[in-house]
Design a protein around this motif. Structure first.
Motif, mmCIF file in Angstrom:
data_model
loop_
_atom_site.group_PDB
_atom_site.id
_atom_site.type_symbol
_atom_site.label_atom_id
_atom_site.label_comp_id
_atom_site.label_asym_id
_atom_site.label_seq_id
_atom_site.Cartn_x
_atom_site.Cartn_y
_atom_site.Cartn_z
ATOM 1 N N TRP A 122 0.828 -1.207 0.000
ATOM 2 C CA TRP A 122 0.000 0.000 0.000
ATOM 3 C C TRP A 122 0.856 1.247 0.000
ATOM 4 N N PRO A 123 0.290 2.359 -0.519
ATOM 5 C CA PRO A 123 -1.052 2.442 -1.115
ATOM 6 C C PRO A 123 -1.082 1.892 -2.538
ATOM 7 N N ALA A 124 -2.247 1.771 -3.108
ATOM 8 C CA ALA A 124 -2.385 1.286 -4.475
ATOM 9 C C ALA A 124 -1.982 2.362 -5.479
ATOM 10 N N THR A 125 -2.333 3.589 -5.184
ATOM 11 C CA THR A 125 -1.927 4.716 -6.029
ATOM 12 C C THR A 125 -1.442 5.855 -5.153
ATOM 13 N N LEU A 126 -0.539 6.633 -5.709
ATOM 14 C CA LEU A 126 0.045 7.725 -4.936
ATOM 15 C C LEU A 126 0.481 8.818 -5.895
ATOM 16 N N VAL A 127 0.076 10.042 -5.593
ATOM 17 C CA VAL A 127 0.511 11.200 -6.369
ATOM 18 C C VAL A 127 1.282 12.107 -5.424
ATOM 19 N N GLN A 128 2.530 12.371 -5.779
ATOM 20 C CA GLN A 128 3.397 13.148 -4.898
ATOM 21 C C GLN A 128 4.091 14.261 -5.686
ATOM 22 N N SER A 153 9.180 15.776 -2.540
ATOM 23 C CA SER A 153 8.546 15.254 -1.323
ATOM 24 C C SER A 153 9.119 13.880 -0.983
ATOM 25 N N PRO A 154 8.955 13.448 0.262
ATOM 26 C CA PRO A 154 9.465 12.119 0.648
ATOM 27 C C PRO A 154 8.509 11.011 0.214
ATOM 28 N N LEU A 155 9.023 9.784 0.257
ATOM 29 C CA LEU A 155 8.232 8.621 -0.147
ATOM 30 C C LEU A 155 8.449 7.480 0.837
ATOM 31 N N SER A 156 7.378 6.782 1.127
ATOM 32 C CA SER A 156 7.491 5.544 1.885
ATOM 33 C C SER A 156 6.429 4.577 1.393
ATOM 34 N N LEU A 157 6.878 3.496 0.777
ATOM 35 C CA LEU A 157 5.974 2.435 0.331
ATOM 36 C C LEU A 157 6.244 1.209 1.179
ATOM 37 N N GLY A 180 12.808 -20.066 0.366
ATOM 38 C CA GLY A 180 13.440 -21.365 0.206
ATOM 39 C C GLY A 180 14.324 -21.430 -1.015
ATOM 40 N N ALA A 181 15.459 -22.066 -0.866
ATOM 41 C CA ALA A 181 16.405 -22.153 -1.978
ATOM 42 C C ALA A 181 15.820 -22.909 -3.150
ATOM 43 N N ALA A 182 14.945 -23.883 -2.857
ATOM 44 C CA ALA A 182 14.398 -24.697 -3.939
ATOM 45 C C ALA A 182 13.151 -24.093 -4.555
ATOM 46 N N ASN A 183 12.624 -23.065 -3.937
ATOM 47 C CA ASN A 183 11.391 -22.467 -4.440
ATOM 48 C C ASN A 183 11.746 -21.280 -5.311
ATOM 49 N N VAL A 184 11.619 -21.454 -6.594
ATOM 50 C CA VAL A 184 12.067 -20.397 -7.486
ATOM 51 C C VAL A 184 10.970 -19.412 -7.843
ATOM 52 N N LYS A 185 9.735 -19.702 -7.443
ATOM 53 C CA LYS A 185 8.625 -18.866 -7.858
ATOM 54 C C LYS A 185 8.547 -17.614 -7.001
ATOM 55 N N LEU A 186 8.304 -16.497 -7.671
ATOM 56 C CA LEU A 186 8.097 -15.233 -6.981
ATOM 57 C C LEU A 186 6.603 -14.987 -6.794
ATOM 58 N N PHE A 187 6.242 -14.480 -5.631
ATOM 59 C CA PHE A 187 4.888 -14.006 -5.396
ATOM 60 C C PHE A 187 4.932 -12.485 -5.382
ATOM 61 N N PHE A 188 3.987 -11.868 -6.093
ATOM 62 C CA PHE A 188 3.997 -10.420 -6.216
ATOM 63 C C PHE A 188 2.839 -9.787 -5.458
ATOM 64 N N GLY A 189 3.083 -8.568 -4.963
ATOM 65 C CA GLY A 189 2.005 -7.750 -4.465
ATOM 66 C C GLY A 189 1.227 -7.134 -5.620
ATOM 67 N N SER A 190 0.202 -6.383 -5.277
ATOM 68 C CA SER A 190 -0.659 -5.791 -6.308
ATOM 69 C C SER A 190 -0.089 -4.498 -6.873
ATOM 70 N N GLY A 191 0.967 -3.994 -6.275
ATOM 71 C CA GLY A 191 1.663 -2.856 -6.848
ATOM 72 C C GLY A 191 1.165 -1.504 -6.385
ATOM 73 N N THR A 192 2.031 -0.511 -6.535
ATOM 74 C CA THR A 192 1.704 0.886 -6.247
ATOM 75 C C THR A 192 2.037 1.722 -7.470
ATOM 76 N N GLN A 193 1.048 2.429 -7.970
ATOM 77 C CA GLN A 193 1.276 3.345 -9.084
ATOM 78 C C GLN A 193 1.663 4.700 -8.515
ATOM 79 N N LEU A 194 2.901 5.083 -8.719
ATOM 80 C CA LEU A 194 3.405 6.355 -8.200
ATOM 81 C C LEU A 194 3.525 7.366 -9.329
ATOM 82 N N SER A 195 2.905 8.499 -9.147
ATOM 83 C CA SER A 195 3.029 9.602 -10.097
ATOM 84 C C SER A 195 3.669 10.774 -9.387
ATOM 85 N N VAL A 196 4.812 11.205 -9.880
ATOM 86 C CA VAL A 196 5.508 12.347 -9.306
ATOM 87 C C VAL A 196 5.275 13.532 -10.233
ATOM 88 N N LEU A 197 4.702 14.606 -9.693
ATOM 89 C CA LEU A 197 4.311 15.740 -10.532
ATOM 90 C C LEU A 197 5.110 16.999 -10.191
#
Lengths: 113, 112
Positions: free
Chosen positions: A7-13, A17-21, A96-113
């Motif tokens: 989180w957050p899902a979207t962010l306009v900064q 300005s500082p950022l923390s995801l 795990g060393a034998a587990n090569v699959k990555l699990f992803f979060g839903s992502g954050t769309q950051l727009s810096v204006l």
């Protein structure tokens, strides 16, 4: 299986300005954690990865930093955002060393204006 | 260092037709190969992987991919595309370390 919370899902900064995801992981312990950025029209770029608490490896020089204060928490930060920091940020986890699959979060769309 | 090439920016296919998304890789050592899919405004989802064994790998949603060592390719295929398959597809490779290198992605558009 693991669940990645971002989180957050979207962010306009504003520039300068500082950022923390934040990213937290459920369903596993001792994961390898990753921050990726997907810029518009480009692929995924690995920014940071961590194999344990307090252990951060940076893949590319940049305006961002990462921290891992707890086993299942991974934070992406910046003191002063640049326009070029805009993009889609994804947190990922692998266990795990034998587990090569990555699990992803839903992502954050950051727009810096 | 490992790298992945996805030569096409966009793949257009009519619904019901076969779908192919191309991927070639470069890696030292034995590759671990992956395909991920990203639906609009969502994170990436794992489709399938090749680690070892049979060169034809079957994955989620009817997708499959064929590992070709001589051509260093791992093309993603689906015999009959659906409109719901429209998404961004990423090929990725890993070899013996923690880093996963992604291609730039292919936008697949399935036309009704």
């Amino acid at each position: 299986s693991q669940t990645i919370h971002q989180w957050p899902a979207t962010l306009v900064q504003p520039v300068g300005s500082p950022l923390s995801l934040e990213c937290t992981v459920e369903g596993t312990s001792n994961p390898n954690l990753y921050w990726y950025r997907q810029a518009a029209g480009r692929g995924l770029q690995l920014l940071f990865y961590s194999v344990g608490i307090g252990q951060i490896s940076s893949e590319v020089p940049q305006n961002l930093s990462a921290s891992r204060p707890q086993d299942r928490q991974f934070i992406l930060s910046s003191k002063k955002l640049l326009l070029s920091d805009s993009g889609f940020y994804l947190c990922a986890s692998r266990t795990g060393a034998a587990n090569v699959k990555l699990f992803f979060g839903s992502g954050t769309q950051l727009s810096v204006l | 260092a490992q790298s992945v090439a996805q030569p096409e920016d966009q793949v257009n296919v009519a619904e019901g037709n076969p779908l192919t998304v191309k991927c070639t890789y470069s890696v030292s050592g034995n590759p671990y190969l992956f395909w991920y899919v990203q639906y609009p405004n969502r994170g990436l989802q794992f489709l399938l992987k090749y680690i070892t064994g049979d060169n034809l790998v079957k994955g989620s949603y009817g997708f499959e991919a064929e590992f070709n060592k001589s051509q260093t390719s791992f093309h993603l295929k689906k015999p009959s595309a659906l409109v719901s398959d429209s998404a961004l597809y990423f090929c990725a490779v890993r070899s013996g370390n923690n880093r996963l290198a992604f291609g730039k992605g292919n936008q697949v558009v399935v036309i009704p």
